[in-house]
Write an enzyme that holds these catalytic residues in place. Structure first.
Site, mmCIF file in Angstrom:
data_model
loop_
_atom_site.group_PDB
_atom_site.id
_atom_site.type_symbol
_atom_site.label_atom_id
_atom_site.label_comp_id
_atom_site.label_asym_id
_atom_site.label_seq_id
_atom_site.Cartn_x
_atom_site.Cartn_y
_atom_site.Cartn_z
ATOM 1 C CB ILE A 451 -0.976 -0.001 1.197
ATOM 2 C CG1 ILE A 451 -0.226 -0.087 2.531
ATOM 3 C CG2 ILE A 451 -1.959 -1.149 1.082
ATOM 4 C CD1 ILE A 451 -1.118 0.090 3.752
ATOM 5 N N GLY A 452 2.061 1.098 -0.588
ATOM 6 C CA GLY A 452 2.989 2.214 -0.633
ATOM 7 C C GLY A 452 4.067 2.127 0.421
ATOM 8 C CB THR A 453 4.460 -0.065 3.306
ATOM 9 O OG1 THR A 453 4.058 -1.303 2.692
ATOM 10 C CG2 THR A 453 3.249 0.593 3.929
ATOM 11 C CD GLN A 597 5.446 3.048 5.726
ATOM 12 O OE1 GLN A 597 4.473 2.800 6.432
ATOM 13 N NE2 GLN A 597 5.320 3.641 4.550
ATOM 14 N N GLY A 663 4.933 0.469 10.378
ATOM 15 C CA GLY A 663 3.970 1.304 9.668
ATOM 16 C C GLY A 663 3.104 2.168 10.566
ATOM 17 C CD GLU A 664 -0.656 0.474 11.754
ATOM 18 O OE1 GLU A 664 -1.264 1.540 11.911
ATOM 19 O OE2 GLU A 664 -1.020 -0.406 10.955
#
Length: 700
Positions: A451-453, A597, A663-664
């Site tokens: 997803i673009g990561t 990220q 990512g988070e």
């Protein structure tokens, strides 16, 4: 090779996204949204729309096919006359062109028996209730000791309420689907999704199909931030429309319609109480959260769960309460739960630091712990203190004057703030296939999503390392439900979960190749991996059993966020001069994508702190600001210098790569660091986001 090909495709525009697949004889869908916030549909007038040349079909509750068993109430498209929220899809038009479909949608006349919607979140709502679980499977409430009594008897007490507004994900690529049925009743979906396998299973259940009769293709996704983690109504609507028109259809949800139909972060009301002794050591923590869900489907964000992880205190309580309102269903948005929960907790820790006269970093260090406070499990690794200390050294924290509202540069007030970060190191069962090709190269297949990561790049690096092959000889194929089943790209679990399956598949392939050598089979060979038979060789892996056998540890990533802000004393405008994040997230597989990220999450945290707010119309329902002209996100001018770093961390209790996922965590704590810096600059404590000039000016 994989990462070079990936970047070349994206920068040259040859990477195909959902809406761009060349499908012959395609038609277009435009949806009609409910104009009332609650009620019943009494009639749907389609005559004017059907009379328009080029209109192929009009769908609504009056003629839509019956769905089988939607696993999610939001997927029960056109199955009822009930309007549950303003903006809900109530009809759709299929046209030869997009312009025709949109014009015809404008001509569909829907009549309602309206009722007044209930859309305001409040703590005294009569329908407030305790959910059974909060996302994903945590208990709604926890309690240890005597938190109320101990808090009331503590030498230092902080009792405050923080609120956060609804926020929308706003990925660059909208929710888009191409749907086509073949003559055998097989459904193909080119979809913008974070999980092709999940869409496959949920759509199959919705239409009563065998999952093998549904194929979902999503090799490139233009962002999601959680909103594409499960299928939304657009997917079902596209499939339904393709069946009605008898030909393939395209449906891209317009940005303005996404605000009601593709999820958002729930608003929260959080009361936090910290009781401590005079040296700042916590005796009691109480974190009580009220948030909203819809009447269509329950979604309970795990807002108080990070409080169960962060700081030691013998007496503690966390609770979640929900109010079902006539609103769209909340859903995942980057680091759901941890993001709003840590904003409140880390802001209150700053308030406790001021109340006790202790430096905010020192306060956090004094309350550090080597075990998860509520479960009692040892942390697999916890380098929060290292992140705080490394960040303080890099940021120049030493010598900071704790006094608020005293540092001026011209008419600008300057302040600095700090906050901690955390995020669980999730893993899910996954499957993968690794194949040795006759030409000496390798192919890895898994239904993961990028997803673009940079997932392709990370998985290629993992595969090449395991195969002991050159990176240029490894090709990673993903984003197709025809590949081995994969978990959703979310929860910072992708690299860890998918990567483990890739490692195990590659290990199995190496064993087969070495066996082929021992058996004297002919064929080509490459990079010391043994003989590759002329027909190629492949091996598969399933990590389900491995995950069940893991030892019990509390697995979390940690970090520290630092921010310096300037506040214009005349206008109340806030600018983030510089921001630094230092993280402990296990092994970093690819430093370039990792830094991207981290910084992306931190930038979203600046948006949360200063800009983002979805405003609900309390009379009619639905959000008032429904595009990027009115829903503001941060730009370069909002944060002038932003950097991310990490501490080296070795954790043998995670997965074969030793990674925790990144990512988070970049967004977690970022808003609190900015808010704490604003307080340091001005002396004004703002407890409702976003922090705008209007909130600051009355007290400046």
């Amino acid at each position: 090779m994989t990462e070079r090909l990936e970047s070349r495709e994206k920068v040259t525009g040859t990477a195909r996204y959902a809406f761009e697949y060349p499908v012959e004889n395609v038609a277009y869908v435009a949806a009609v949204q409910a104009s009332v916030g609650r009620g019943e549909i009494t009639a749907v007038g389609t005559e004017a729309a059907m009379a328009l040349p080029g209109v192929l079909a009009v769908l609504s509750c009056e003629n839509a096919p019956r769905l089988s068993d939607p696993p999610d109430g939001e997927l029960a498209v056109f199955q009822s006359r009930t309007v549950s929220y303003r903006g809900q899809f109530v009809a759709a038009v299929v046209g030869e062109t997009l312009e025709t479909a949109r014009e015809a949608a404008r001509l569909v006349h829907v009549e309602y028996a309206p009722e007044a919607p209930d859309v305001r979140l409040r703590t005294d709502h009569p329908s407030l209730y305790q959910p059974g679980k909060v996302n994903p499977v945590f208990p709604a409430d926890t309690e240890q000791g005597e938190p109320e009594e101990v808090f009331n008897n503590s030498a230092v007490r902080v009792d405050v309420t923080y609120t956060t507004p609804a926020e929308h994900n706003n990925p660059m690529e909208p929710h888009a689907t191409i749907a086509l049925w073949d003559e055998h009743g097989y459904l193909t979906l080119y979809d913008s999704t974070q999980g092709a396998s999940t869409v496959q299973s949920m759509v199959a259940q919705t239409f009563g199909l065998d999952p093998s009769h549904v194929r979902v293709v999503a090799p490139h996704v233009g962002g999601g931030f959680g909103s594409k983690g499960i299928p939304k109504p657009n997917v079902v609507l596209a499939a339904m429309a393709a069946g009605a028109a008898g030909r393939p259809v395209k449906f891209a949800v317009p940005r303005q319609q996404m605000y009601a139909t593709t999820g958002y972060r729930t608003p929260t009301i959080q009361r936090l109480r910290l009781g401590a002794d005079n040296d700042g050591r916590l005796n009691a923590i109480l974190h009580d959260v009220v948030e909203q869900t819809s009447t269509v489907k329950e979604f309970a964000e795990q807002t108080a769960t990070p409080t169960r992880v962060m700081y030691q205190a013998p007496h503690r309580r966390t609770s979640h309460r929900l109010v079902p309102l006539d609103v769209p269903t909340p859903s995942w948005m980057r680091a759901p739960g941890e993001t709003p929960g840590m904003y409140a907790l880390e802001s209150v820790m700053d308030e406790l630091a001021i109340a006790t006269g202790i430096d905010p970093i020192e306060l956090r260090i004094r309350n550090d712990t080597d075990r998860e406070p509520e479960s009692g499990l040892p942390f697999s690794s916890r380098n929060l203190v290292a992140c705080l200390q490394e960040g303080a050294a890099r940021f120049g924290w030493a010598g900071r004057d704790p006094a608020t509202g005293v540092r001026w540069e011209g008419r600008k007030l300057i302040g600095t703030g700090v906050a901690a970060s955390t995020y669980p190191a999730y893993m899910s069962p996954n499957r993968a296939i690794a194949r040795a090709e006759p030409d000496g190269t390798f192919t890895v297949r898994i239904a993961a999503a990028d997803i673009g990561t940079g997932a392709r790049t990370a998985l290629a690096l993992i595969a090449a390392e395991t195969l002991k092959a050159d990176l240029g000889d490894v090709r990673v194929e993903l984003g197709d439900s025809a590949f081995p089943r994969a978990s959703v790209a979310g929860g910072s679990s992708g690299t860890a979960g998918w990567g483990t399956a890739v490692v195990r598949a590659c290990e199995a392939l190496r064993a087969k190749l070495n066996g082929a050598v021992a058996g004297g089979r002919g064929g080509s060979s490459h990079a010391g991996n043994g003989a590759i038979p002329p027909e190629g060789l492949e091996a598969a892996a399933d990590t389900g059993a491995e995950l069940k056998a893991r030892e019990k540890y509390a697995r979390h990533a940690f970090g520290a966020q630092f921010a310096e802000v300037e506040v214009d004393a005349d206008t109340g405008e806030v600018r983030v001069r510089r921001m630094l994040g230092v993280f402990a997230a296990g092994r970093i597989i690819n430093p370039a994508t990792a830094r991207s990220q981290f910084i992306g999450g931190m930038t979203m945290g600046v948006g949360m702190a200063l800009l983002e707010e979805s405003v609900m119309d309390e009379e009619f329902g639905d959000f008032l600001n429904r595009d990027l002209a009115q829903y503001h996100v941060p730009a370069c001018a909002d944060v002038r210098d932003i950097d991310a770093a990490w501490v080296e961390e070795s954790d043998p209790h995670l997965n074969p790569m030793g990674s925790k996922g990144i990512g988070e965590i970049g967004i977690v704590g970022a808003a609190a660091a900015v808010g704490n810096a604003v307080h340091h600059a001005t002396g004004i404590r703002v407890r409702h986001l976003p922090i705008t000039p209007a909130t600051l000016l009355p007290d400046l």
